[in-house]
Design a protein around this motif. Structure first.
Motif, PDB file in Angstrom:
ATOM      1  N   ALA A  87       0.351 -27.933 -41.347  1.00 38.73           N
ATOM      2  CA  ALA A  87       1.295 -26.864 -40.758  1.00 38.73           C
ATOM      3  C   ALA A  87       0.748 -25.444 -40.925  1.00 38.73           C
ATOM      4  O   ALA A  87       0.647 -24.590 -40.240  1.00 38.73           O
ATOM      5  N   PHE A  88       0.861 -25.428 -42.336  1.00 38.09           N
ATOM      6  CA  PHE A  88       0.357 -23.991 -42.920  1.00 38.09           C
ATOM      7  C   PHE A  88      -0.902 -23.630 -42.714  1.00 38.09           C
ATOM      8  O   PHE A  88      -1.168 -22.333 -42.927  1.00 38.09           O
ATOM      9  N   LEU A  89      -1.748 -24.356 -42.415  1.00 36.65           N
ATOM     10  CA  LEU A  89      -3.024 -24.007 -42.048  1.00 36.65           C
ATOM     11  C   LEU A  89      -3.360 -23.385 -40.809  1.00 36.65           C
ATOM     12  O   LEU A  89      -4.048 -22.405 -40.548  1.00 36.65           O
ATOM     13  N   PHE A  90      -2.500 -23.936 -39.722  1.00 36.85           N
ATOM     14  CA  PHE A  90      -2.727 -23.446 -38.528  1.00 36.85           C
ATOM     15  C   PHE A  90      -1.789 -22.257 -38.006  1.00 36.85           C
ATOM     16  O   PHE A  90      -2.257 -21.523 -37.064  1.00 36.85           O
ATOM     17  N   LEU A  91      -0.361 -22.453 -38.496  1.00 33.81           N
ATOM     18  CA  LEU A  91       0.589 -21.518 -38.112  1.00 33.81           C
ATOM     19  C   LEU A  91       0.076 -20.026 -38.215  1.00 33.81           C
ATOM     20  O   LEU A  91       0.201 -19.213 -37.287  1.00 33.81           O
ATOM     21  N   PRO A  92      -0.131 -19.572 -39.164  1.00 38.65           N
ATOM     22  CA  PRO A  92      -0.427 -18.099 -39.409  1.00 38.65           C
ATOM     23  C   PRO A  92      -1.734 -17.684 -38.803  1.00 38.65           C
ATOM     24  O   PRO A  92      -1.791 -16.565 -38.334  1.00 38.65           O
TER      25      PRO A  92
END
Length: 132
Positions: free
Chosen positions: A82-87
């Motif tokens: 999730a934190f790979l794609f969201l930002p």
């Protein structure tokens, strides 16, 4: 052994190159007249997140991939995913929002997401002792 070290050096060069490209794309200190602080904070927080992400991926490939004691749990895997794609999605879609008030709110929300993502990845690095 030498081939593996060369691969690590090549990977480090690629990460530095990608970071420079992201810096050039963002132009972090190009000041917007209407949204000065929220835009700068968003861009700087994204660059910090990106540095932590590259460090995480690099250290995971060195220490985490081949050792059984560094197995990732499902929650850690989905959190990292999730934190790979969201930002990254947030920084790419920011120009689609034209309304000034919504854009400022958007910048603040994704600044918080970038900080949380960087903290999460840094926390997982420290938790798994990949700095040794």
């Amino acid at each position: 052994m030498i081939l593996q070290k060369l691969l690590y050096i090549l990977m480090l060069i690629v990460f530095i190159f990608l970071y420079i490209l992201a810096y050039i794309y963002l132009k972090p200190f190009l000041v917007n007249r209407k949204r000065k602080y929220s835009t700068i904070i968003l861009k700087v927080s994204y660059l910090i997140y990106l540095a932590v992400l590259f460090l995480f991926v690099f250290l995971f490939l060195i220490f985490g991939a081949d050792s059984i004691e560094y197995k990732m749990s499902d929650t850690m895997f989905f959190g990292i995913l999730a934190f790979l794609f969201l930002p990254n999605i947030g920084i790419l879609l920011r120009r689609k929002i034209i309304d000034i008030k919504r854009r400022i709110l958007y910048n603040h929300w994704f600044t918080i997401i970038n900080i949380l993502a960087g903290y999460y990845l840094l926390h997982k690095l420290i938790e798994n002792n990949w700095f040794l």
